[in-house]
Design an enzyme around this catalytic site. Sequence first.
Site, PDB file in Angstrom:
ATOM      1  N   HIS A  70       0.839  -1.199   0.000  1.00 57.69           N
ATOM      2  CA  HIS A  70       0.000   0.000   0.000  1.00 57.69           C
ATOM      3  C   HIS A  70       0.876   1.251   0.000  1.00 57.69           C
ATOM      4  CE1 HIS A  70      -3.157  -2.840   1.210  1.00 57.69           C
ATOM      5  NE2 HIS A  70      -4.020  -1.936   0.810  1.00 57.69           N
ATOM      6  N   LYS A 122      -0.747   4.776   4.687  1.00 51.10           N
ATOM      7  CA  LYS A 122      -1.557   3.801   5.412  1.00 51.10           C
ATOM      8  C   LYS A 122      -0.931   3.577   6.781  1.00 51.10           C
ATOM      9  CE  LYS A 122      -3.622  -0.793   4.934  1.00 51.10           C
ATOM     10  NZ  LYS A 122      -5.010  -0.349   5.153  1.00 51.10           N
TER      11      LYS A 122
END
Lengths: 268, 268, 268, 268
Positions: free
Chosen positions: C157, C161
């Site tokens: 990601h 995040k």
Amino acid sequence: MTKKIIIAGPRGKMGAEAVQMVDKEPSYDLIACIDRKNGGKSIKDIQDTNGLPALDVPIFENPETCFQEMDADVFVDLTVPGAGFEHTKLALLYGIRPVVGTSGFSDDQLAALQDLSMTHGTGCIIAPNFAVGAVLMMQFAKTAAKYLPDVEIIEKHHDQKLDAPSGTAVKTAAMMQENRENKQQGHPDEKETLDGARGAETDGIHIHSVRLPGLVAHQEVLFGSPGQGLTIKHDSYNRASFMEGVKLCIRKVEDLDRLVYGLENILD
Amino acid sequence: MTKKIIIAGPRGKMGAEAVQMVDKEPSYDLIACIDRKNGGKSIKDIQDTNGLPALDVPIFENPETCFQEMDADVFVDLTVPGAGFEHTKLALLYGIRPVVGTSGFSDDQLAALQDLSMTHGTGCIIAPNFAVGAVLMMQFAKTAAKYLPDVEIIEKHHDQKLDAPSGTAVKTAAMMQENRENKQQGHPDEKETLDGARGAETDGIHIHSVRLPGLVAHQEVLFGSPGQGLTIKHDSYNRASFMEGVKLCIRKVEDLDRLVYGLENILD
Amino acid sequence: MTKKIIIAGPRGKMGAEAVQMVDKEPSYDLIACIDRKNGGKSIKDIQDTNGLPALDVPIFENPETCFQEMDADVFVDLTVPGAGFEHTKLALLYGIRPVVGTSGFSDDQLAALQDLSMTHGTGCIIAPNFAVGAVLMMQFAKTAAKYLPDVEIIEKHHDQKLDAPSGTAVKTAAMMQENRENKQQGHPDEKETLDGARGAETDGIHIHSVRLPGLVAHQEVLFGSPGQGLTIKHDSYNRASFMEGVKLCIRKVEDLDRLVYGLENILD
Amino acid sequence: MTKKIIIAGPRGKMGAEAVQMVDKEPSYDLIACIDRKNGGKSIKDIQDTNGLPALDVPIFENPETCFQEMDADVFVDLTVPGAGFEHTKLALLYGIRPVVGTSGFSDDQLAALQDLSMTHGTGCIIAPNFAVGAVLMMQFAKTAAKYLPDVEIIEKHHDQKLDAPSGTAVKTAAMMQENRENKQQGHPDEKETLDGARGAETDGIHIHSVRLPGLVAHQEVLFGSPGQGLTIKHDSYNRASFMEGVKLCIRKVEDLDRLVYGLENILD
């Protein structure tokens, strides 16, 4: 120390992105923009319709006036070849170091700018491709091709792209070919039972073009050799990728006393 | 012109592979082997138990006798540090260019060999890792880390490997760190809801080790930057991969007049 | 035949995307929206500030009035659990088939909606995840785990995040565990020379979380077995990915006479 | 409980691998082999020249004698279609469940074996491909093609392979086509500036064949959809991969009372 920057072409896609980038970077100071429309206004006056931030930065229609009045360190040009050439020439005359993203200059134009840069000892970078990752991929591929001559390229793009293979793939193959012994990739007796299975071919290097919705712009260069494989892959998701290259050029142009063409020549 | 080659360590895994490679290569001529057992025999006498080809190539127990009697161009040593040092020293004295795959020499041993090589103007290559693809991967990663400081490593090996992370991953991280601005990878407030999710960390670089049956030895170095990604991947399937490196060294050692340590220093 | 559709939550990110999707799809007809603000207005009145298209579609503040006055085939709810529950109940009472993207309903709420759906024989789909590709990835991983119990997950990601591992990775591991013989992945004597190298672990399955700028949301499930590997990979680039799932639900909900929870249960 | 197993074809590549696998598996007991040469000998008599383990297992030249004298649970046939058909028929007559890796049976032969299996209520599996991972890849691709019709295949093999595309790629495309709406992949106006760039095409699905030294047998099926991508990849490294499939069949054949053709039909 803060770098004072002028940007030409703030309403274009790349230009608008550059205005935002310079605005966010603490060590940069956007002191003016050049725009053949909107002279006398401020960036905040035109921000509504162009996705620009609300900055109180003056816009000049006349580049010479801009370079005269504003004491800048670096001039970033993201316009078109015609205007870009004039802007760059003027910036060099005024001793402001140009970083130029415009591609498509003629050989004569490049030679003229090279002379001017050398004469004034003012560094200048002209970069047709600001994506650092893509340029590194091509450089690495060129180096690896010296030692691992068996190589194929897979490039993947969204399915709205009309041409196959991509310009980057063809350029990568050409760069590898400079370094690579002549070699026809694959078995000499290989046979396509469905036409095109082995892809396109240039100088014995095979190129495969995948087109799918959802993809943006991706390329893999695959090298094979007995018992091993080496893969160099670049994924491009959006224009933000170019801004790292612009920043790199702004940093590097200060140490130059001549014109450098191509990002690959400032990556050492 | 055919290159006359002597190999030390023909019964080892790497050595046996090298004997086969030299035998197959038309421009190479295997003229002798050095083996502390089996002196006076021929390779064909010991081929049964070692996967060696049936070659009528003399085996010497005494390296000095070998170098005296056989007029070789290149000496390939694939033994152990103790013997390897003695062999390499003797080869240099007799003006035969050594290509040495043995790792684990002490700094004193290396310095002694460097002196000898320089004094005699005889090229010598010592390479702890002959896998050209792996060495290129590490070199490229080191270069890319200058421009793209956000990077993580994923290494994947068969599930019989005991240590994690792999030595290659740790070495790659160290090489990148030489070139990379200090940076803690990931969000400063990131939180592991399961311990270890973000992998191991060295100098702010995260390393992830996957272990699965079926895998051999694989590594990906992933660089990220706004809007783009660059990945450099190496897959190693078997020892054949080392032979390309041995061949490269045999070719390059001829142009050297001093000792070079590490394959990376002959890849230009 | 054209399907008449009502959307609740047109100002949210998912809702705005759905309004555009329904507007573009020739076989769909957007006949009304439900929005607790902006009752009595039209979508074109609020389009400026929400990236909505300039559609002359009425907005209702009261869902019951909306369902009474507008004769719809399908009701798409992209709001929050509280409102979503009330909307869905009312739609079922008025015989309009709901497609609900809201997650976070309580078990009691789900049971109540299930009863209502069954009683009226009106199909209803509640899908916490509309990304068809992600749901297929999880289903395939669950199936493969039956036959290939050695498996690890790598999820990647963007570096904004905060939590690691991702919810999707943990859910995928749990789904595989239902089908998988109990097995500790990796060598029993394996040792981390740097803490965390082998990733997080849940039920003997290892999960590795990569965080890099430029990435969006990506997951690979890697299965290994002697001599082979199977990898299932999902890449999510933007919210457009959810719209394929919404369309699939709009098509499938017509053939249902009861409530189905989870996209995986309409993928056969 | 230990399963008593007979193997036909122990000198073949697959057969020799199966002998080793059965020998290693604690719950299996290899009680006999069938081999049209070497009748009356034992596996240990022929192990020297075939890479077989030194097992004291009797070899029968006559399959009927073997099935009469040896009380087996499962019969594994890894021979050729002619012999394979006779062996399988006899095994079914003697109530020994066959697992057959031979491909190339005629429709008549398959029908005859199906009848025999049904009549005797004796399970039988005939599997042209024992690689569980490859079969799962094809099954998953077939399912995904229902929901994500935009798909391309990349298959990669060593550069000694003569035909392109691979049989597995063509079969995968055909399986997806059963489930997929008719769709020409890519932009309708796309143009190859180098012939073959867009690969081979079958039913509008593009297939790309990469050939490089070092590779073994690899396939990726890439699905694209707005905002997302799903990739299913299989890597095959060596014949060990087939043994997992053989084991699965040995386990599953016990619960069958009829003939099943294809590994995909016992993966549920």
